[in-house]
Design a protein around this motif. Structure first.
Motif, PDB file in Angstrom:
ATOM      1  N   MET A   1       0.852  -1.198   0.000  1.00 48.72           N
ATOM      2  CA  MET A   1       0.000   0.000   0.000  1.00 48.72           C
ATOM      3  C   MET A   1       0.898   1.263   0.000  1.00 48.72           C
ATOM      4  SD  MET A   1      -3.441   1.133   0.922  1.00 48.72           S
ATOM      5  CE  MET A   1      -4.199  -0.029   2.031  1.00 48.72           C
ATOM      6  N   GLU A  25      -2.588  -0.156  -4.477  1.00 50.32           N
ATOM      7  CA  GLU A  25      -3.496   0.331  -3.433  1.00 50.32           C
ATOM      8  C   GLU A  25      -2.931   1.621  -2.862  1.00 50.32           C
ATOM      9  OE1 GLU A  25      -4.006  -3.169  -0.781  1.00 50.32           O
ATOM     10  OE2 GLU A  25      -6.019  -3.069  -1.669  1.00 50.32           O
ATOM     11  N   ARG A  27      -3.446   4.792  -0.028  1.00 50.36           N
ATOM     12  CA  ARG A  27      -4.086   5.406   1.139  1.00 50.36           C
ATOM     13  C   ARG A  27      -3.749   6.900   1.094  1.00 50.36           C
ATOM     14  NH1 ARG A  27      -2.000   2.627   6.248  1.00 50.36           N
ATOM     15  NH2 ARG A  27      -3.385   0.965   5.544  1.00 50.36           N
ATOM     16  N   THR A  44      -7.861   3.868  -2.292  1.00 43.85           N
ATOM     17  CA  THR A  44      -8.357   2.667  -1.622  1.00 43.85           C
ATOM     18  C   THR A  44      -8.868   3.036  -0.238  1.00 43.85           C
ATOM     19  OG1 THR A  44      -6.473   1.616  -2.695  1.00 43.85           O
ATOM     20  CG2 THR A  44      -7.728   0.256  -1.138  1.00 43.85           C
TER      21      THR A  44
END
Ligand SMILES: NC(=O)c1ccc[n+]([C@@H]2O[C@H](COP(=O)([O-])OP(=O)(O)OC[C@H]3O[C@@H](n4cnc5c(N)ncnc54)[C@H](OP(=O)(O)O)[C@@H]3O)[C@@H](O)[C@H]2O)c1
Length: 282
Positions: A1, A25, A27, A44
């Motif tokens: 991530m 992904e 954040r 995400t």
């Protein structure tokens, strides 16, 4: 991530979209989730945090392999400053990434120096120094001025100062492409990448070009240097305006592109035409 601090901003939004399009992904760290709404499903996860608050960063770091710092405290909501966000906030982000074992891609500016008359440029210098001295695998992406930002600032044909100092402008789209490369190519760790556009242009030339693109025939007006000087002690913007009117802001982008020569280098005319196509009529 991937954690993108500043993922709600002009550059960060493009970076989030590019990383998501690769199936990564993402954040996004923001102080206010309402500012992340336009990202839709490209992010995400949205996490609330402030780079000035180390604990909020540690809480955002779980499972993160790479952190992108696309924040700045030159302007914007929340009583930000270059010292608190670009210098100390980036130091927090780097320290938190180090504790989590993540890489860092730091957005900086072409022209960083501890002696720069621009507070932002001094703060970015400190952030770069902190990152290089850390144990974190890093890539620094320094950019020149985003032409799309200046197109938004110059909705009226007003130029700060004389406007005859050449400045390098870059398309934020091209910077996003370099940041995407920096995130995904571990071979770029330990490197400082400098991104500019093909043209150095004065604010007078930029104002004239914007008028051409927009079909605007109003007279170009100037905020004289004497007015900028009078406002400078109280306000960061006129101080920066004075610096941009006087210091060397040119850059040879072609020479700096060896590490990413295959990525686009958009000329200002094209970038402004693209941006203007998305502008709402006044
Ligand atoms: N604009 C230029 O001409 C230019 C030129 C060279 C380099 N850069 C660099 O490129 C990066 C992106 O610039 P931009 O113009 O695209 O930015 P922008 O649109 O003005 O967005 C600024 C971002 O910083 C975040 N931010 C500010 N203070 C924060 C804090 N205390 N904690 C967490 N996030 C904070 C904001 O997030 P929230 O408001 O959602 O919290 C927002 O996403 C910056 O690092 C900038 O220094 C910009």
């Amino acid at each position: 991530m991937i954690l993108v601090a500043g993922g709600t901003g002009r550059l960060g939004t493009l970076v989030v979209a590019r990383l998501a399009a690769r199936g990564l992904e993402v954040r996004v760290l923001t102080r206010d989730p309402a500012r992340a709404r336009h990202l839709g499903g490209r992010a995400t996860e949205i996490v609330v945090g402030d780079v000035r608050d180390r604990a909020s960063l540690d809480a955002a770091m779980s499972g993160i392999t790479t952190v992108v710092s696309a924040v700045h405290g030159f302007a914007g909501p929340g009583r930000v400053t270059p010292a608190s966000v670009d210098r100390d906030g980036n130091a927090n982000l780097v320290d938190s990434a180090e504790a989590a074992g993540a890489d860092v891609v730091l957005l900086s500016v072409v022209g960083t120096s501890p002696e720069s008359p621009m507070e932002l440029f001094r703060a970015k210098f400190a952030a770069e120094e902190h990152l290089r001295a850390s144990g974190v695998p890093w890539t620094i992406v320094r950019a020149t001025a985003y032409v799309e930002l200046w197109a938004d600032i110059m909705t009226k044909p007003i130029v700060f100062g004389r406007g005859d100092n050449p400045i390098n402008f870059v398309s934020v789209e091209d910077v996003a492409a370099v940041v995407e490369r920096a995130v995904t190519d571990a071979g770029l760790r330990g490197m400082t990448l400098e991104v500019g556009g093909p043209d150095n242009m004065t604010f007078n030339e930029l104002a004239a070009l914007l008028q051409e693109v927009r079909g605007d025939h109003r007279k170009i007006r100037h905020v004289p240097r004497v007015v900028l000087r009078a406002m400078a002690p109280l306000n960061r913007q006129p101080r920066a305006g004075l610096a941009m009117d006087t210091i060397d802001m040119t850059f040879d982008a072609a020479a700096a592109r060896q590490a990413f020569a295959d990525l686009p280098m958009t000329d200002i005319h094209t970038a402004l035409r693209e941006a203007s196509a998305h502008e709402q009529p006044a």
